[in-house]
Design a protein around this motif. Structure first.
Motif, PDB file in Angstrom:
ATOM      1  N   SER A 117     -11.962-131.428   1.521  1.00  9.58           N
ATOM      2  CA  SER A 117     -13.076-131.841   2.382  1.00  9.58           C
ATOM      3  C   SER A 117     -13.625-130.672   3.181  1.00  9.58           C
ATOM      4  N   SER A 118     -12.898-129.553   3.186  1.00 12.56           N
ATOM      5  CA  SER A 118     -13.331-128.380   3.938  1.00 12.56           C
ATOM      6  C   SER A 118     -14.197-127.482   3.061  1.00 12.56           C
ATOM      7  N   ARG A 119     -15.401-127.186   3.553  1.00 11.63           N
ATOM      8  CA  ARG A 119     -16.291-126.307   2.799  1.00 11.63           C
ATOM      9  C   ARG A 119     -15.697-124.911   2.690  1.00 11.63           C
ATOM     10  N   ARG A 120     -15.035-124.436   3.739  1.00 12.83           N
ATOM     11  CA  ARG A 120     -14.419-123.107   3.709  1.00 12.83           C
ATOM     12  C   ARG A 120     -13.347-123.019   2.625  1.00 12.83           C
ATOM     13  N   VAL A 121     -12.536-124.070   2.520  1.00 10.03           N
ATOM     14  CA  VAL A 121     -11.486-124.081   1.510  1.00 10.03           C
ATOM     15  C   VAL A 121     -12.094-124.104   0.117  1.00 10.03           C
ATOM     16  N   ARG A 122     -13.113-124.947  -0.094  1.00 12.28           N
ATOM     17  CA  ARG A 122     -13.734-125.032  -1.426  1.00 12.28           C
ATOM     18  C   ARG A 122     -14.340-123.687  -1.816  1.00 12.28           C
ATOM     19  N   CYS A 123     -15.008-123.069  -0.862  1.00 12.04           N
ATOM     20  CA  CYS A 123     -15.651-121.790  -1.131  1.00 12.04           C
ATOM     21  C   CYS A 123     -14.609-120.721  -1.463  1.00 12.04           C
ATOM     22  N   LYS A 124     -13.518-120.691  -0.698  1.00  6.27           N
ATOM     23  CA  LYS A 124     -12.468-119.709  -0.939  1.00  6.27           C
ATOM     24  C   LYS A 124     -11.758-119.965  -2.259  1.00  6.27           C
ATOM     25  N   ALA A 125     -11.594-121.223  -2.615  1.00  6.72           N
ATOM     26  CA  ALA A 125     -10.963-121.572  -3.888  1.00  6.72           C
ATOM     27  C   ALA A 125     -11.795-121.052  -5.061  1.00  6.72           C
ATOM     28  N   LEU A 126     -13.147-121.192  -4.961  1.00  2.00           N
ATOM     29  CA  LEU A 126     -14.022-120.677  -6.016  1.00  2.00           C
ATOM     30  C   LEU A 126     -13.877-119.168  -6.150  1.00  2.00           C
ATOM     31  N   VAL A 184      -3.606-130.446  -0.300  1.00  2.00           N
ATOM     32  CA  VAL A 184      -4.766-130.928   0.466  1.00  2.00           C
ATOM     33  C   VAL A 184      -4.354-131.392   1.853  1.00  2.00           C
ATOM     34  N   GLY A 185      -3.135-131.858   1.998  1.00  2.00           N
ATOM     35  CA  GLY A 185      -2.700-132.380   3.298  1.00  2.00           C
ATOM     36  C   GLY A 185      -2.287-131.321   4.289  1.00  2.00           C
ATOM     37  N   ASN A 186      -2.133-130.061   3.853  1.00  2.00           N
ATOM     38  CA  ASN A 186      -1.702-128.994   4.748  1.00  2.00           C
ATOM     39  C   ASN A 186      -2.845-128.529   5.646  1.00  2.00           C
ATOM     40  N   PRO A 187      -2.510-127.845   6.757  1.00  2.00           N
ATOM     41  CA  PRO A 187      -3.548-127.316   7.640  1.00  2.00           C
ATOM     42  C   PRO A 187      -4.465-126.343   6.891  1.00  2.00           C
ATOM     43  N   GLU A 188      -5.720-126.317   7.297  1.00  2.00           N
ATOM     44  CA  GLU A 188      -6.715-125.471   6.627  1.00  2.00           C
ATOM     45  C   GLU A 188      -6.325-123.998   6.672  1.00  2.00           C
ATOM     46  N   THR A 189      -5.809-123.552   7.836  1.00  2.00           N
ATOM     47  CA  THR A 189      -5.453-122.129   7.961  1.00  2.00           C
ATOM     48  C   THR A 189      -4.360-121.737   6.981  1.00  2.00           C
ATOM     49  N   GLU A 190      -3.400-122.640   6.781  1.00  2.00           N
ATOM     50  CA  GLU A 190      -2.309-122.351   5.857  1.00  2.00           C
ATOM     51  C   GLU A 190      -2.826-122.247   4.425  1.00  2.00           C
ATOM     52  N   ILE A 191      -3.714-123.152   4.065  1.00  2.00           N
ATOM     53  CA  ILE A 191      -4.298-123.121   2.712  1.00  2.00           C
ATOM     54  C   ILE A 191      -5.125-121.857   2.527  1.00  2.00           C
ATOM     55  N   MET A 192      -5.931-121.518   3.523  1.00  2.00           N
ATOM     56  CA  MET A 192      -6.768-120.323   3.428  1.00  2.00           C
ATOM     57  C   MET A 192      -5.917-119.075   3.263  1.00  2.00           C
ATOM     58  N   ASP A 193      -4.787-118.983   4.034  1.00  2.00           N
ATOM     59  CA  ASP A 193      -3.901-117.822   3.915  1.00  2.00           C
ATOM     60  C   ASP A 193      -3.335-117.710   2.502  1.00  2.00           C
TER      61      ASP A 193
END
Length: 813
Positions: free
Chosen positions: A162-171, A118-127
């Motif tokens: 907290s990022s909607r993009r991350v939550r959506c991509k995780a689903l 969760v603490g990493n940058p959003e782009t890194e998590i999304m990748d």
């Protein structure tokens, strides 16, 4: 080697953002890994006779294209014509690539694991999520690698980002992870993951909601997850709501419906679906499931709260099966079926469906079965169902319930019902009384019920139920007696006059100072329908103070002090009719006259004439005023004229005539509405005239009858006519004559018109009205004997029949 960490090779179709993650973290590779045609790393390398290696799919497409375009089959690299299209698998190269892929994926998965925080940058998590998703879409073995790498819990943690993009991509990633993989679904069933996914369904229109329902739909293919979803409070209700929403994305609705369909694997879910109106799965199991499941579904069906549409649907779907269960099922099955039928039968339309399914014969058979095989609790339910069925209003005169074409209104069946009513517990007695209430409610069956009660001598036992402490039982008996009172009023009046105290109980019920109940209304109507000229009953009611009580209740209602409800109208109608009883026995019971004078009853009935919308109240009030006015001529005090004196005998021409003022012009004495019930007083006549244009013929007839008392032979008819003229009554009376609405009303109108035509002025006006003359002639030609007599006399007044036509006796009312 052609590759390096900077990703200098081209992977062709890998154009999404995940390729950047792959290229950056990839292990160096050899040119031999790359297909010359697709420019991608090969998965299934094959070699041609030229020695060149290609991806199998790529070279097969090349051959296909050559054939379709009529070109020679050549090697794409060497352009040499091929003698054979045999494809020789390059097993060694394939193994080398797979090993390279395994090492590469292991390294990439390790990087992805470190990126999913969760603490990493959003782009890194999304990748990282994109890489995992694409990896899982390759083959099933990749999903196993993701599971064994313990990445599933880490992806699940991303749902809390907290990022909607991350939550959506995780689903979306989780959907790829579990698709067609039962083991991964089992992992997802652990902990609160499913609950978290369900929470996303409550979001308004959003990509998260769409991804969540897709994931849940896939997960619901697992029985374990199905039970998990069902255990989450509100989950099934949310899904049901989505399927019925018109604002949802059609694809989302389709996924929700598919999820609910998958949830049907669990019986507990099927019950929940039934709770929320999705009955078909439960009914299907009841029809097609194993015996144990059928029983479970039948039991639950009996516990459900169904709306009326559902009751009809259930009756049509499983009504026949439930009826079969009460015929031949085990005791448990029979009890479950009866409880379900008890609820289904409580709506008229569904009850009729059950009748068509043949519910009555086995129901009646079980009810009358005196053996030990039918417990009392089941007889109670059977009685309830029968009471519900009878309320449907079907033609029970023709529906067979037993051998030899016996029906519910066959004398033998009714006698059995009456015996059960007297020999069972309060619950069964109450329901069987309701059965009789329903049968006595119909004009086609009430006479059979009355005949059975009389032939069995059950009147007294039925009346005794008025005294029982059980309120439901007492109310049912009163409703039954109310339905019977128009047909056996004298028998009921005789029973109530006895020393049993039932009359006192009815009075107590009527007087309860609460919101008006159905029982109170029925009690009032029961007393109201008893023969009004039964002097003995009226005398007992006088002794018990019934009329004083009724007067206070009527006044309370008129002043708005008594709370009304849907039973207000029948209750008030009953009270007014009870009070009117005293006006039918005025000549026989002098005490009733004093009661009417003391409480100014004529004034109360006058007020009730204005009860718009309450036809019965207006009719009964007019009838009561008619009865009271009949007594006016007997109650009016005629003035005592002074003695003419001695001189009058010898000089009468010099004597003055004594003039007494304040006398009633019709009754020739001192009158008042309170003491002599004179309709001339208190504007009663005006209110009666206002009812002459009423749409209800009985109201008009009663009003006209009351007005007719001012034209009686024993009063001053001439002044009576004058009073009617002064209140503009003549025109509506003539209109009634011309309308010919009913024979009784025409007879009454002809009588009044004949009296009116005794005045020369009115006779002159009428003689110029052809419609009135036509109406009189019609009455003269087609009326009964008495009407023709009166019509002939009326035609004489306007010279339409010569005086020598005949001599008739004095024409009374």
């Amino acid at each position: 080697m052609a590759g390096s960490l900077d990703g200098s090779y081209d992977q062709g179709s890998q154009s999404d953002e995940s390729s950047q993650f792959e290229r950056y973290h990839i292990e160096p590779f050899y040119d031999a890994f790359i297909c010359p045609l697709s420019k991608q790393i090969m998965r299934d390398p094959v070699t041609l006779e030229t020695g060149i290696t290609y991806e199998r799919e790529a070279i097969e497409n090349w051959f296909k294209d050559c054939k379709e375009n009529g070109r020679k089959l050549v090697c794409p690299i060497t352009l040499k014509e091929l003698r054979s299209t045999d494809l020789n698998p390059s097993i060694a190269l394939r193994s080398t690539i797979e090993e390279w892929n395994a090492r590469n994926e292991a390294a990439q998965l390790d990087i992805a694991r470190r990126s999913l925080s969760v603490g990493n940058p959003e782009t890194e998590i999304m990748d990282a999520l994109r890489f995992i998703q694409k990896l899982c879409q390759k083959n099933l073995s990749s999903k196993r690698v993701v599971r064994n790498s313990n990445l599933i819990p880490m992806i699940i943690d991303m749902l809390k980002s907290s990022s909607r993009r991350v939550r959506c991509k995780a689903l979306g990633t989780l959907h790829s992870v579990v698709e067609d993989d039962s083991d991964n679904k089992e992992v997802m069933a652990e902990g609160d993951t499913v609950r978290t996914i369900v929470k996303f369904l409550s979001h308004e229109k959003s990509k998260e909601k769409d991804e969540a329902i897709s994931l849940l739909c896939e997960l619901s293919k697992s029985r374990t997850v199905c039970e998990k979803i069902g255990s989450i409070n509100g989950a099934i209700l949310i899904l049901v709501g989505m399927t019925g929403s018109k604002s949802e994305n059609p694809l989302t609705v389709e996924k929700a419906e598919k999820t609910l369909e998958n949830l049907e694997k669990s019986e507990s879910n099927v019950k929940q679906l039934a709770d929320y109106g999705k009955l078909r799965p439960l009914l299907t199991l009841l029809l097609e499931g194993p015996e144990e499941t059928k029983l479970s579904m039948a039991v639950y069906l009996g516990e459900l709260v169904l709306n009326n549409d559902m009751k009809v649907f259930v009756a049509k779907t499983v009504g026949s099966s439930l009826v079969d269960l009460i015929k031949v099922g085990s005791m448990q099955s029979k009890e479950a079926a009866l409880k379900a039928l008890s609820q289904i039968s409580s709506f008229e339309a569904s009850a009729k469906v059950l009748i068509d399914e043949g519910i009555l014969p086995p129901l009646v058979k079980d009810l009358f079965n005196v053996g030990k095989h039918q417990p009392t609790r089941l007889k109670e339910v059977s009685a309830t169902i029968l009471a519900n069925i009878v309320k449907s209003g079907s033609d029970f005169y023709s529906i067979p319930v037993g051998p030899n074409h016996q029906t519910l209104v066959s004398e033998n069946i009714l006698h059995k019902l009456l015996r059960l009513i007297s020999n069972t517990g309060p619950v069964i007695e109450c329901q069987l009384l309701q059965v009789l209430v329903g049968l006595a409610n119909s004009q086609t069956t009430v006479h059979s019920v009355v005949a059975a009660i009389k032939s069995s001598g059950a009147t007294i036992s039925l009346v005794h139920f008025i005294e029982v402490p059980q309120k439901d039982l007492r109310a049912a008996s009163i409703k039954l007696l109310q339905n019977l009172s128009p047909h056996m009023g004298q028998e009921l009046a005789h029973s109530l006059r006895g020393p049993g105290g039932q009359l006192s109980c009815l009075i107590q019920i009527i007087s309860e100072n609460v919101v008006i109940t159905e029982e109170q209304a029925a009690a009032a109507r029961l007393l109201a329908d008893l023969p009004e000229r039964d002097v003995g009953l009226t005398r007992q009611m006088l002794d018990e103070g019934v009329f004083q009580l009724v007067i206070s209740r009527v006044i309370s209602i008129r002043q708005g002090e008594t709370k009304g409800g849907r039973f207000m109208t029948p209750y008030l109608e009953g009270l007014v009719q009870i009070l009117a009883r005293v006006t039918f026995v005025l000549a026989e019971e002098p005490e009733t006259i004093r009661l009417c004078q003391e409480h100014n009853i004529a004034s109360i009935f006058t007020e009730m004439l204005q009860s718009n919308g309450l036809d019965n109240v207006q009719m009964v009030s007019a009838m009561a005023l008619d009865n009271l006015s009949q007594e006016s001529k007997n109650l009016t005090e005629l003035p005592e004229l002074p003695s003419p004196g001695f001189c009058f005998k010898f000089f009468p021409c010099f004597s003055k005539t004594t003039v007494i003022t304040g006398l009633c012009r019709v009754h020739r004495g001192r009158c008042s509405l309170r003491d002599t019930f004179c309709l001339v007083e208190g504007q009663v006549l005006e209110k009666l005239v206002a009812l002459l244009d009423h749409t209800n013929d009985k109201v008009v007839e009663a009003s006209l009858a009351a007005m007719s008392t001012l034209l009686d032979d024993e009063v001053d008819i001439e002044n009576g006519v004058t009073m009617l003229c002064d209140t503009d009554a003549v025109k509506p009376i003539l209109t009634i004559l011309m309308e010919k609405r009913t024979e009784t009303l025409r007879r009454r109108a002809v009588w009044v018109v004949e009296r009116l035509l005794r005045g020369d002025d009115i006779a002159f006006e009428v003689s110029a009205e052809p419609n009135i003359i036509t109406a009189l002639v019609d009455a003269f030609q087609h009326g009964d004997y008495r009407t023709r007599q009166i019509a002939e006399h009326a035609l004489r007044h306007i010279d339409k029949i010569p005086n020598f036509s005949g001599i008739f006796p004095n024409l009374g009312q």
